[in-house]
Design an enzyme around this catalytic site. Structure first.
Site, PDB file in Angstrom:
ATOM      1  N   GLY A 158       2.198   2.705  10.735  1.00 22.82           N
ATOM      2  CA  GLY A 158       3.043   3.336  10.811  1.00 22.82           C
ATOM      3  C   GLY A 158       4.331   3.581  11.786  1.00 22.82           C
ATOM      4  O   GLY A 158       4.584   5.177  11.918  1.00 22.82           O
ATOM      5  N   ASN A 213       1.076  -0.765   0.074  1.00 21.62           N
ATOM      6  CA  ASN A 213       0.016  -0.079  -0.733  1.00 21.62           C
ATOM      7  C   ASN A 213       1.082   1.749  -0.579  1.00 21.62           C
ATOM      8  O   ASN A 213       1.656   1.800   1.189  1.00 21.62           O
ATOM      9  CB  ASN A 213      -0.573  -0.481   0.946  1.00 21.62           C
ATOM     10  CG  ASN A 213      -1.609   0.626   1.398  1.00 21.62           C
ATOM     11  OD1 ASN A 213      -1.635   1.918   0.796  1.00 21.62           O
ATOM     12  ND2 ASN A 213      -2.556   1.219   2.514  1.00 21.62           N
ATOM     13  N   TRP A 214       1.452   2.025  -0.720  1.00 21.84           N
ATOM     14  CA  TRP A 214       1.950   2.904  -1.905  1.00 21.84           C
ATOM     15  C   TRP A 214       1.629   4.426  -0.680  1.00 21.84           C
ATOM     16  O   TRP A 214       1.947   4.942  -0.532  1.00 21.84           O
ATOM     17  CB  TRP A 214       2.298   3.495  -2.544  1.00 21.84           C
ATOM     18  CG  TRP A 214       2.770   2.235  -3.584  1.00 21.84           C
ATOM     19  CD1 TRP A 214       3.083   1.010  -3.183  1.00 21.84           C
ATOM     20  CD2 TRP A 214       3.535   2.353  -5.104  1.00 21.84           C
ATOM     21  NE1 TRP A 214       3.752   0.245  -4.173  1.00 21.84           N
ATOM     22  CE2 TRP A 214       4.332   1.102  -5.278  1.00 21.84           C
ATOM     23  CE3 TRP A 214       2.946   3.193  -5.610  1.00 21.84           C
ATOM     24  CZ2 TRP A 214       3.745   0.885  -5.969  1.00 21.84           C
ATOM     25  CZ3 TRP A 214       3.298   2.538  -7.068  1.00 21.84           C
ATOM     26  CH2 TRP A 214       4.461   1.510  -7.257  1.00 21.84           C
ATOM     27  N   LYS A 215      -0.336   4.348  -0.487  1.00 25.58           N
ATOM     28  CA  LYS A 215      -0.466   5.180   0.445  1.00 25.58           C
ATOM     29  C   LYS A 215       0.026   7.016  -0.600  1.00 25.58           C
ATOM     30  O   LYS A 215      -0.135   6.901  -1.433  1.00 25.58           O
ATOM     31  CB  LYS A 215       0.166   5.632   1.904  1.00 25.58           C
ATOM     32  CG  LYS A 215       0.065   4.270   2.510  1.00 25.58           C
ATOM     33  CD  LYS A 215      -0.024   4.671   3.889  1.00 25.58           C
ATOM     34  CE  LYS A 215       0.042   3.696   4.680  1.00 25.58           C
ATOM     35  NZ  LYS A 215      -0.205   3.888   6.442  1.00 25.58           N
ATOM     36  N   GLU A 241      -6.257   5.353   8.007  1.00 25.51           N
ATOM     37  CA  GLU A 241      -6.666   6.025   7.748  1.00 25.51           C
ATOM     38  C   GLU A 241      -7.828   6.364   6.942  1.00 25.51           C
ATOM     39  O   GLU A 241      -7.618   8.003   6.734  1.00 25.51           O
ATOM     40  CB  GLU A 241      -5.018   6.228   6.456  1.00 25.51           C
ATOM     41  CG  GLU A 241      -4.251   6.798   7.438  1.00 25.51           C
ATOM     42  CD  GLU A 241      -2.954   5.851   6.865  1.00 25.51           C
ATOM     43  OE1 GLU A 241      -2.954   5.880   5.770  1.00 25.51           O
ATOM     44  OE2 GLU A 241      -1.876   5.065   7.815  1.00 25.51           O
ATOM     45  N   GLU A 248      -5.057  -4.794  10.465  1.00 22.68           N
ATOM     46  CA  GLU A 248      -4.329  -3.518  11.141  1.00 22.68           C
ATOM     47  C   GLU A 248      -4.272  -3.035  12.374  1.00 22.68           C
ATOM     48  O   GLU A 248      -5.699  -2.094  12.259  1.00 22.68           O
ATOM     49  CB  GLU A 248      -4.501  -3.018   9.606  1.00 22.68           C
ATOM     50  CG  GLU A 248      -3.811  -3.802   8.924  1.00 22.68           C
ATOM     51  CD  GLU A 248      -3.274  -2.333   7.448  1.00 22.68           C
ATOM     52  OE1 GLU A 248      -1.799  -2.516   7.059  1.00 22.68           O
ATOM     53  OE2 GLU A 248      -3.873  -1.115   7.484  1.00 22.68           O
ATOM     54  N   SER A 261       2.894  -1.275  11.047  1.00 23.68           N
ATOM     55  CA  SER A 261       4.883  -1.696  10.039  1.00 23.68           C
ATOM     56  C   SER A 261       5.531  -2.862  10.472  1.00 23.68           C
ATOM     57  O   SER A 261       6.447  -3.658  11.404  1.00 23.68           O
ATOM     58  CB  SER A 261       5.347  -1.162  12.536  1.00 23.68           C
ATOM     59  OG  SER A 261       5.613  -0.138  12.142  1.00 23.68           O
ATOM     60  N   GLY A 315       2.987  -1.378   4.452  1.00 30.66           N
ATOM     61  CA  GLY A 315       2.733   0.428   3.988  1.00 30.66           C
ATOM     62  C   GLY A 315       4.039   0.862   3.640  1.00 30.66           C
ATOM     63  O   GLY A 315       4.567   0.447   2.636  1.00 30.66           O
ATOM     64  N   GLY A 316       4.660   1.473   4.451  1.00 34.49           N
ATOM     65  CA  GLY A 316       6.303   1.747   4.000  1.00 34.49           C
ATOM     66  C   GLY A 316       7.509   0.875   3.329  1.00 34.49           C
ATOM     67  O   GLY A 316       7.796   1.834   3.305  1.00 34.49           O
ATOM     68  N   HIS A 363      -9.682   1.865   5.164  1.00 35.98           N
ATOM     69  CA  HIS A 363      -8.346   1.321   5.966  1.00 35.98           C
ATOM     70  C   HIS A 363      -7.780   1.772   7.312  1.00 35.98           C
ATOM     71  O   HIS A 363      -9.182   3.380   7.093  1.00 35.98           O
ATOM     72  CB  HIS A 363      -7.157   2.066   4.587  1.00 35.98           C
ATOM     73  CG  HIS A 363      -5.894   2.096   5.381  1.00 35.98           C
ATOM     74  ND1 HIS A 363      -5.504   2.673   6.141  1.00 35.98           N
ATOM     75  CD2 HIS A 363      -5.144   0.986   5.433  1.00 35.98           C
ATOM     76  CE1 HIS A 363      -3.666   2.688   6.324  1.00 35.98           C
ATOM     77  NE2 HIS A 363      -3.919   1.316   5.463  1.00 35.98           N
TER      78      HIS A 363
END
Ligand code: PGA
Length: 253
Positions: free
Chosen positions: A175, A12-14, A101, A169, A215, A236-237, A99
């Site tokens: 993150g 997930n590149w956000k 976010e 999640e 994470s 993610g990251g 998600h």
């Protein structure tokens, strides 16, 4: 407990990277990685604006493509949003739904349910995110997870459960560099199975793919995989760094 299906690793590149050309470069790098990682299904989820460009890289390859957020459509007066039906012609086969976010921006369980129903109808796999903001000592967060899952699946026929992905999640792990322990993840996997078994029976529960996200790094992926008993990861990251993502994918072998 892991399903018999092949591991699923979703990046997930956000809201990254900053330019379309950097997105294409990253997609090409992940394509090379996914060609080597024959044991797993690898999916990238770029910002919607880059989907057409990334689609040109991923189309007719082993690399899967997803969208980060859609609303039920196909069209309508919904400023700022896109529908699954609009994304589908670009080769989108996965959509992240709910998600945290997005939930923080106001997406509700009911909207998640409507979106999941729409995606199933048009044949896109929903990746339904569930997770608690914090872990209370009375373990009330388990009922929150159960309720998120039950609402999200309310409108879905049981025969379609094999098209569902649930990503556990925990919000406190996203993150933040704090990861759930492999034991936490395994416990939650068992719990999610129980919730779905209660809803739809054991075979349906076995068919649902369950991922962990929050994470996940190149350093913790192996133990999360081996002990967590999930079917893959939502990353993610670390999915923005080709080498790290490759290590995470390799850990699911
Ligand atoms: P993270 O994000 O890996 O950067 O924690 C995971 C996610 O939000 O899907």
């Amino acid at each position: 407990m892991q399903t018999t299906g092949i591991p699923l690793v979703i990046g997930n590149w956000k809201m990254n990277p900053l330019t379309e050309s950097a997105a294409v470069t990253l997609a090409k790098e992940v394509l090379t990685i996914s060609k080597k990682a024959k044991h797993a299904r690898v999916v990238v989820v770029p910002p919607a604006l880059y989907i057409p460009a990334v689609s040109k890289v991923a189309r007719t390859t082993v690399l899967g493509l997803g969208v980060q957020h859609v609303v039920p459509g196909p069209v309508g007066a919904v400023t700022g949003e896109i529908s699954g039906a609009m994304a589908q012609p670009y080769g989108i086969t996965y959509a992240i739904v709910g998600h945290s976010e997005q939930r923080a921006l106001g997406v509700t369980d009911e909207q998640v349910a409507a979106t999941v129903a729409m995606l199933i109808k048009i044949g896109i796999t929903p990746v339904i995110c569930v997770g608690e903001r914090e872990r209370d000592s009375r373990a009330d967060f388990y009922s929150l997870i159960a309720s998120q899952i039950k609402t999200a699946l309310a409108a879905i026929p049981k025969t379609k459960y094999k098209q569902i992905v649930i990503a556990y999640e925990p919000i406190w792990a996203i993150g933040t560099g704090k990861t759930a322990t492999p034991a936490d993840v395994q416990e939650m996997r068992l719990f999610i199975n129980k919730v779905i078994t209660d809803l739809a029976g054991r075979p349906a529960a076995k068919a649902v793919t369950v991922l962990y996200g929050g994470s996940v790094t190149k350093d913790n992926a192996l133990s999360l995989w081996q002990e967590g008993q999930v079917d893959g990861f939502l990353v993610g990251g670390a999915s923005l760094k080709g080498e790290d993502f490759a290590t995470i994918i390799a850990s699911t072998k």
